[in-house]
Design a protein around this motif. Structure first.
Motif, PDB file in Angstrom:
ATOM      1  N   ILE A   1       0.902  -1.217   0.056  1.00 22.30           N
ATOM      2  CA  ILE A   1      -0.147  -0.192   0.016  1.00 22.30           C
ATOM      3  C   ILE A   1       0.988   1.326   0.081  1.00 22.30           C
ATOM      4  O   ILE A   1       1.943   1.153   0.650  1.00 22.30           O
ATOM      5  CB  ILE A   1      -0.954   0.019   1.403  1.00 22.30           C
ATOM      6  N   PHE A   2       0.438   2.297  -0.792  1.00 18.05           N
ATOM      7  CA  PHE A   2       1.399   3.338  -0.720  1.00 18.05           C
ATOM      8  C   PHE A   2       0.732   4.742  -0.949  1.00 18.05           C
ATOM      9  O   PHE A   2      -0.748   4.859  -1.470  1.00 18.05           O
ATOM     10  CB  PHE A   2       2.486   3.363  -1.816  1.00 18.05           C
ATOM     11  N   SER A   3       1.182   5.755  -0.254  1.00 18.66           N
ATOM     12  CA  SER A   3       0.364   7.064  -0.436  1.00 18.66           C
ATOM     13  C   SER A   3       1.626   8.107  -0.717  1.00 18.66           C
ATOM     14  O   SER A   3       2.499   8.178  -0.332  1.00 18.66           O
ATOM     15  CB  SER A   3       0.047   7.251   0.809  1.00 18.66           C
ATOM     16  N   ILE A   4       1.017   9.057  -1.539  1.00 16.73           N
ATOM     17  CA  ILE A   4       2.071  10.153  -2.191  1.00 16.73           C
ATOM     18  C   ILE A   4       1.709  11.530  -1.853  1.00 16.73           C
ATOM     19  O   ILE A   4       0.341  11.726  -2.047  1.00 16.73           O
ATOM     20  CB  ILE A   4       2.225  10.010  -3.636  1.00 16.73           C
ATOM     21  N   TYR A   5       2.653  12.210  -1.325  1.00 15.88           N
ATOM     22  CA  TYR A   5       2.207  13.751  -1.066  1.00 15.88           C
ATOM     23  C   TYR A   5       3.365  14.673  -1.736  1.00 15.88           C
ATOM     24  O   TYR A   5       4.548  14.345  -1.793  1.00 15.88           O
ATOM     25  CB  TYR A   5       2.269  13.777   0.516  1.00 15.88           C
TER      26      TYR A   5
ATOM     27  N   GLN B   1       0.045  16.142   6.425  1.00 14.64           N
ATOM     28  CA  GLN B   1      -0.599  17.060   5.853  1.00 14.64           C
ATOM     29  C   GLN B   1      -2.306  16.655   6.077  1.00 14.64           C
ATOM     30  O   GLN B   1      -3.130  17.507   5.664  1.00 14.64           O
ATOM     31  CB  GLN B   1      -0.326  17.059   4.273  1.00 14.64           C
ATOM     32  N   GLY B   2      -2.697  15.282   6.246  1.00 14.77           N
ATOM     33  CA  GLY B   2      -3.981  14.913   6.118  1.00 14.77           C
ATOM     34  C   GLY B   2      -4.172  14.124   4.914  1.00 14.77           C
ATOM     35  O   GLY B   2      -3.505  14.550   3.811  1.00 14.77           O
ATOM     36  N   GLY B   3      -5.086  13.159   4.969  1.00 15.08           N
ATOM     37  CA  GLY B   3      -5.478  12.309   3.657  1.00 15.08           C
ATOM     38  C   GLY B   3      -5.934  13.198   2.683  1.00 15.08           C
ATOM     39  O   GLY B   3      -5.843  12.754   1.485  1.00 15.08           O
TER      40      GLY B   3
ATOM     41  N   LEU C   1     -10.556  10.449   5.673  1.00 17.72           N
ATOM     42  CA  LEU C   1      -9.849  11.574   4.961  1.00 17.72           C
ATOM     43  C   LEU C   1      -9.708  12.693   5.842  1.00 17.72           C
ATOM     44  O   LEU C   1      -9.164  13.692   5.488  1.00 17.72           O
ATOM     45  CB  LEU C   1     -10.180  12.026   3.582  1.00 17.72           C
ATOM     46  N   ASP C   2     -10.874  12.759   6.674  1.00 15.81           N
ATOM     47  CA  ASP C   2     -11.097  14.035   7.608  1.00 15.81           C
ATOM     48  C   ASP C   2     -10.219  14.053   8.966  1.00 15.81           C
ATOM     49  O   ASP C   2     -10.204  14.897   9.627  1.00 15.81           O
ATOM     50  CB  ASP C   2     -12.431  14.503   7.867  1.00 15.81           C
ATOM     51  N   ILE C   3      -9.782  12.743   9.323  1.00 13.01           N
ATOM     52  CA  ILE C   3      -8.802  12.779  10.713  1.00 13.01           C
ATOM     53  C   ILE C   3      -7.638  13.373  10.580  1.00 13.01           C
ATOM     54  O   ILE C   3      -6.984  13.450   9.340  1.00 13.01           O
ATOM     55  CB  ILE C   3      -8.482  10.977  10.625  1.00 13.01           C
ATOM     56  N   LYS C   4      -7.325  13.915  11.342  1.00  9.77           N
ATOM     57  CA  LYS C   4      -6.132  14.932  11.668  1.00  9.77           C
ATOM     58  C   LYS C   4      -5.157  13.951  12.151  1.00  9.77           C
ATOM     59  O   LYS C   4      -5.097  13.406  13.456  1.00  9.77           O
ATOM     60  CB  LYS C   4      -6.353  16.057  12.340  1.00  9.77           C
TER      61      LYS C   4
END
Length: 333
Positions: free
Chosen positions: A139-143, A160-162, A304-307
């Motif tokens: 699983i990956f996430s890019i910012y 930064q948040g989702g 996606l709203d979780i800080k």
């Protein structure tokens, strides 16, 4: 009229991942080429992990490594291999300035301080299943970094948040190897053709069913769940829904995304804050789910709203078909 291009002796192989990325580059938030290259780097690492998995029993990389990761979980040999492979691919690709991984306590600095992106990843989800030849995944996430180019990246680049993800995806290593990703303009899936060494577009514009008849949860934890969760599970049983749980988040999510279902990982007495990691498991899958028309919640709010408050923060997760998640949330509220 049939042309030479259409001849039955030379049927087109389909759209490759590279070609798809190139054709859709203008839909990226920042169409400068770096994100396209980064996605290719991730795909390359996925091909290498696919090779390692397929020969795991032949080169003694199954079983435990003898150490624990930052989560306190026993590391498998393939966890270590996958972590090294992905870090190496991202460093060599040159488009990433920093990485966080499930397998490492702190930020991994690549030395590419002029790079514009950071990556959060779970390099091998469900790796304990490899010993019994069951599906596992990445699983990956890019910012896009928010610290100035040329400086060392910092914690805030990952916090930064989702909603600020510019891309997210997963690779499922199963009966076939599939890469699924989104850049915020729909979800596409690519199946690996080992004879060509290419990911080929196989699932265009994925849309998850609004409702479903599959529910996925750890039966062994049932007695530790809150009463509303038990009520929902009992209702699914009474309706004759199918209980399907592989024990690999990527595999369970992928099945439910395509067929319609809900995945539950509620808090328990042992894990009061939930068990799944926000930054590199829940955020990326939530982005994919919403882009495909599904929902993702921690029971109180949209994922996606979780800080975020820490790199390895854990949260509960309820993700899947919109109607099923809404029904579950109504009980929790």
């Amino acid at each position: 009229m049939e042309t030479k291009m259409d001849h039955h002796l030379a049927v087109p192989v389909g759209v490759t991942l590279d070609r798809y990325i190139m054709h859709n580059q203008n839909s990226f938030a920042f169409a400068t080429g770096e994100l396209s290259q980064l996605l290719r780097d991730i795909a390359l690492a996925g091909k290498i992990i696919n090779r390692e998995i397929n020969r795991a029993g032949l080169i003694d990389i199954t079983g435990g490594f003898g150490t624990s990761n930052v989560q306190g979980e026993a590391q498998q040999k393939l966890d270590v291999v996958a972590n090294i492979r992905f870090i190496r691919a991202l460093i060599n690709g040159g488009e990433v300035c920093a990485i966080i991984s499930e397998e490492d306590d702190d930020i991994i600095y690549t030395g590419n301080n002029n790079a514009k992106y950071v990556v959060a990843m779970d390099p091998l989800d469900g790796s304990s299943n490899i010993d019994v030849n069951v599906s596992i995944g990445t699983i990956f996430s890019i910012y896009r970094r928010i610290t100035p180019l040329g400086t060392q990246p910092a914690l805030e680049d990952f916090m930064q948040g989702g909603e600020e993800q510019v891309a997210a995806g997963y690779i499922l290593y199963g009966s076939s190897t599939i890469l699924v990703y989104t850049t915020g303009n729909g979800v596409a899936g690519f199946t690996y053709d080992s004879s060509l060494g290419e990911f080929i577009l196989s699932h265009q514009n994925i849309k998850s069913p609004k409702d479903g008849k599959i529910f996925s949860y750890n039966e062994g934890n049932y007695n530790q769940y809150a009463e509303p969760i038990q009520t929902y599970i009992d209702a699914c049983r009474d309706r004759g829904y199918s209980s399907r749980y592989i024990g690999s988040l990527v595999a369970d999510f992928h099945r439910n995304l395509l067929k319609g279902g809900v995945y539950l990982y509620p808090p328990t007495h042992k894990d009061a804050n939930g068990k799944l990691r926000l930054l590199y498991e829940c955020y990326p899958l939530a982005m994919i789910a919403e882009q495909a028309g599904a929902k993702a919640s921690d029971g109180m709010q949209r994922v996606l709203d979780i800080k975020p408050d820490s790199l390895h923060q854990r949260v509960p997760l309820y993700i899947g078909a919109e109607t099923m998640v809404k029904e579950l949330l109504a009980l929790l509220k």
